[in-house]
Design a protein around this motif. Structure first.
Motif, short mmCIF file in Angstrom:
data_model
loop_
_atom_site.label_atom_id
_atom_site.label_comp_id
_atom_site.label_asym_id
_atom_site.label_seq_id
_atom_site.Cartn_x
_atom_site.Cartn_y
_atom_site.Cartn_z
N ARG A 122 0.82 -1.22 0.00
CA ARG A 122 0.00 0.00 0.00
C ARG A 122 0.85 1.26 0.00
O ARG A 122 0.57 2.24 0.73
CB ARG A 122 -0.97 -0.02 1.17
N ASN A 123 1.86 1.26 -0.83
CA ASN A 123 2.74 2.41 -0.99
C ASN A 123 1.93 3.61 -1.48
O ASN A 123 1.19 3.52 -2.46
CB ASN A 123 3.85 2.05 -2.00
N GLY A 124 2.07 4.77 -0.82
CA GLY A 124 1.29 5.96 -1.14
C GLY A 124 1.56 6.49 -2.53
O GLY A 124 0.64 6.86 -3.28
N ARG A 125 2.85 6.59 -2.91
CA ARG A 125 3.17 7.11 -4.26
C ARG A 125 2.69 6.15 -5.33
O ARG A 125 2.19 6.57 -6.37
CB ARG A 125 4.67 7.35 -4.39
N LEU A 126 2.83 4.88 -5.08
CA LEU A 126 2.33 3.90 -6.04
C LEU A 126 0.81 3.97 -6.15
O LEU A 126 0.26 3.89 -7.26
CB LEU A 126 2.76 2.48 -5.63
N GLY A 127 0.13 4.15 -5.03
CA GLY A 127 -1.33 4.30 -5.05
C GLY A 127 -1.76 5.49 -5.88
O GLY A 127 -2.72 5.42 -6.65
N ALA A 128 -1.05 6.61 -5.72
CA ALA A 128 -1.37 7.81 -6.51
C ALA A 128 -1.12 7.56 -7.99
O ALA A 128 -1.95 7.93 -8.84
CB ALA A 128 -0.56 9.00 -6.01
N LEU A 130 -1.05 4.65 -9.59
CA LEU A 130 -2.05 3.71 -10.10
C LEU A 130 -3.41 4.38 -10.28
O LEU A 130 -4.12 4.08 -11.24
CB LEU A 130 -2.17 2.50 -9.17
N SER A 131 -3.76 5.29 -9.38
CA SER A 131 -5.04 6.00 -9.50
C SER A 131 -5.07 6.85 -10.76
O SER A 131 -6.05 6.82 -11.52
CB SER A 131 -5.28 6.88 -8.27
N VAL A 132 -4.01 7.62 -10.99
CA VAL A 132 -3.94 8.45 -12.19
C VAL A 132 -3.97 7.57 -13.43
O VAL A 132 -4.68 7.85 -14.40
CB VAL A 132 -2.68 9.34 -12.16
N PHE A 133 -3.20 6.51 -13.42
CA PHE A 133 -3.13 5.58 -14.55
C PHE A 133 -4.50 4.95 -14.80
O PHE A 133 -4.97 4.87 -15.93
CB PHE A 133 -2.08 4.53 -14.23
N PHE A 134 -5.18 4.52 -13.74
CA PHE A 134 -6.49 3.88 -13.87
C PHE A 134 -7.52 4.85 -14.45
O PHE A 134 -8.25 4.52 -15.39
CB PHE A 134 -6.97 3.35 -12.51
N PHE A 135 -7.60 6.05 -13.89
CA PHE A 135 -8.60 7.00 -14.36
C PHE A 135 -8.28 7.50 -15.77
O PHE A 135 -9.19 7.76 -16.56
CB PHE A 135 -8.77 8.15 -13.37
#
Length: 194
Positions: A122-128, A130-135
């Motif tokens: 649950r790495n914060g930078r990775l989450g951000a 992945l969120s940008v990539f997903f959207f």
């Protein structure tokens, strides 16, 4: 009469292709039901009897959305002999874009994205990222699908017993290719995170 022969052959090929599409819908729905009943026991044990969470809700939505797609929005227009062109357009838009196909793909990718994020602690930078990539991927998918759907044209049935929607035109954009390319890029990027 000889001038009509190529048009008759083209129409005959169209009707034959339409029948093959109908058969493939039935085959796909049959495989879906077979898979559903194979895994229903595991679903009851692992999902329905567990504590409810966001993942349970995502799973249930992703799992049962295809029933609506297969039953209401696939078989009805495909086998109806009374459907009119305006209803065909509405059903294709609902089924293809806004509700079912892209939503189902998006939910599946979201579940896999959350799983990848969990694997990476649950790495914060990775989450951000992945969120940008997903959207971005989801927005691009909706854009491509919208462009494709604007070009589809339907006409009245060519003869009274014709089953399904009679498509008479579309644009040159092949959305499926674009959508799957977007998914391949997304999955490749998601799998190669630090």
């Amino acid at each position: 009469m000889e001038a009509l022969i190529p048009e008759i052959k083209q129409f005959s090929d169209y009707v034959s292709a339409t029948q093959r599409v109908s058969c493939s819908y039935v085959a796909g729905a049959t495989m879906f039901l077979y898979d559903y009943f194979l895994t229903l026991g595991m679903e009851v044990d692992l999902v329905w009897s567990s504590n409810w969470s966001l993942m349970n809700v995502l799973f249930i939505a992703q799992r049962y959305l295809p029933f609506l797609d297969a039953a209401a929005l696939c078989f009805v227009p495909q086998f109806s002999t009374t459907i009119n062109p305006s209803h065909c357009k509405i059903i294709v838009i609902i089924r293809s874009c806004k509700l079912l196909i892209l939503t189902g793909i998006g939910l599946s990718e979201l579940i896999l994205t959350l799983r990848a994020w969990a694997v990476w602690n649950r790495n914060g930078r990775l989450g951000a990222a992945l969120s940008v990539f997903f959207f971005s991927m989801t927005a691009a998918g909706f854009l491509v699908m919208t462009i494709f759907l604007r070009g589809i044209e339907f006409s009245d049935r060519p003869y009274p017993s014709f089953q399904g929607c009679f498509i008479t035109g579309s644009n040159k954009l092949v959305y499926i290719t674009c959508q799957w390319v977007l998914l391949m890029v997304y999955d490749a990027g998601k799998g190669n995170q630090p």
